[in-house]
Design an enzyme around this catalytic site. Structure first.
Site, PDB file in Angstrom:
ATOM      1  CE1 TYR A  97       2.510  -7.667   1.100  1.00  0.00           C
ATOM      2  CE2 TYR A  97       0.467  -8.652   0.312  1.00  0.00           C
ATOM      3  CZ  TYR A  97       1.226  -7.535   0.579  1.00  0.00           C
ATOM      4  OH  TYR A  97       0.705  -6.288   0.345  1.00  0.00           O
ATOM      5  CE1 TYR A 147      -0.801  -7.576  -4.539  1.00  0.00           C
ATOM      6  CE2 TYR A 147       0.861  -7.756  -2.822  1.00  0.00           C
ATOM      7  CZ  TYR A 147      -0.395  -7.377  -3.238  1.00  0.00           C
ATOM      8  OH  TYR A 147      -1.262  -6.796  -2.340  1.00  0.00           O
ATOM      9  CG  HIS A 150      -4.089  -6.746   1.936  1.00  0.00           C
ATOM     10  ND1 HIS A 150      -2.965  -7.320   2.490  1.00  0.00           N
ATOM     11  CD2 HIS A 150      -3.645  -6.062   0.842  1.00  0.00           C
ATOM     12  CE1 HIS A 150      -1.905  -6.992   1.790  1.00  0.00           C
ATOM     13  NE2 HIS A 150      -2.283  -6.233   0.772  1.00  0.00           N
ATOM     14  CG  HIS A 171      -4.219  -3.451  -2.542  1.00  0.00           C
ATOM     15  ND1 HIS A 171      -3.636  -2.510  -1.717  1.00  0.00           N
ATOM     16  CD2 HIS A 171      -3.445  -4.558  -2.440  1.00  0.00           C
ATOM     17  CE1 HIS A 171      -2.549  -3.035  -1.157  1.00  0.00           C
ATOM     18  NE2 HIS A 171      -2.408  -4.271  -1.582  1.00  0.00           N
ATOM     19  NE  ARG A 173      -0.118  -4.889   5.485  1.00  0.00           N
ATOM     20  CZ  ARG A 173      -1.124  -4.375   4.764  1.00  0.00           C
ATOM     21  NH1 ARG A 173      -0.975  -4.105   3.497  1.00  0.00           N
ATOM     22  NH2 ARG A 173      -2.284  -4.074   5.321  1.00  0.00           N
TER      23      ARG A 173
HETATM   24 FE   LIG Z   1      -0.984  -5.635  -0.793  1.00  0.00          FE
END
Ligand SMILES: [Fe+2]
Length: 240
Positions: A148, A109, A161, A163, A158
């Site tokens: 990640y 991110y 995905h 959000h 994770r």
């Molecule tokens: Fe996330």
């Protein structure tokens, strides 16, 4: 109760275990943030219901394409994510603001707190938005996010995905969730995904590969429909 009334009832009643609990110790940060006392219902105010929810910038069609926000094309698998927003009776919700945010293809991110050693992509910010049309439909073009690591437990990753935030007509009608991709090996190991007890509800968070959405020589399509409430409701964060 007639069979027809029962069918309507089943459609409208949310089943136990279909929403994630506020406290799920395996998802470590819920231990700190889940309320420890009974919730207090706050009265709704006029501004809660009437304040603008779209911010100052008009939502344009370009906002739904996360691959054209910079000078060059981002790295990774180009995908199309599309679906519709419906209520418990399957009625489409037009004019609903959908905002998405996600990691890049390397699982990183653009955020100060994300410092894991995967590359940032100068051509990918990872945020987009769209408004549903008259039939409740939305459509994004983006890059498939990578999995990640997170520090919830040893060797925690994770599943990939995206959000989603879904805004109705006021700030009180915002729902937040995560969309996943079919066949992800991290599903059994992910406490956020596993915090939803009902396996059928969990599966409603997994998008479906869709050949009709897939564009030849261009992008793979995934369908993700969102049901706001009722027996087939999409699981949402913080609503339990
Ligand atoms: Fe996330």
């Amino acid at each position: 109760m007639t069979a027809k009334q029962k069918a309507v009832n089943d459609r409208r009643v949310e089943l136990a275990g279909s929403q994630p609990p506020l406290l799920y110790p395996a998802y470590a940060s819920t231990v700190l943030r889940a309320p420890s006392r009974p919730l207090i219902r706050l009265p709704e105010t006029f501004s809660d219901l009437s304040a603008p929810v779209y911010g100052y910038m008009t939502v344009s069609e370009a906002d739904a394409d996360l691959t054209t926000q910079h000078d060059g094309a981002p790295q990774g698998e180009r995908i199309i994510v599309a679906g519709k927003v419906v209520d418990e009776d399957g009625r489409p919700l037009a004019g609903t603001l959908i905002e998405v945010w996600q990691a890049n293809a390397a699982g990183r991110y653009i955020h100060q707190r994300d410092q894991h050693p995967a590359p940032l992509d100068p051509n990918f910010t990872g945020a987009g938005r769209a408004i549903t049309d008259a039939k409740g439909r939305y459509r994004f073009t983006t890059i498939k996010p990578g999995p990640y690591p997170w520090k919830n437990h040893y060797n925690a990753w994770r599943p990939a995905h995206i959000h989603f935030s879904i805004f109705g007509p006021s700030f009180l009608t915002r729902l937040v969730t995560q969309m996943y991709f079919p066949g992800d090996p991290f599903f059994p190991l992910d406490p956020i995904f596993q915090s939803i007890a009902d396996s059928r509800a969990r599966e409603r968070l997994i998008s479906k590969f869709d050949l009709d959405l897939t564009m030849p020589e261009w992008a793979v399509g995934y369908r993700f429909d969102i049901v706001l409430r009722g027996g087939s409701s999409t699981p949402f964060e913080g609503r339990a």
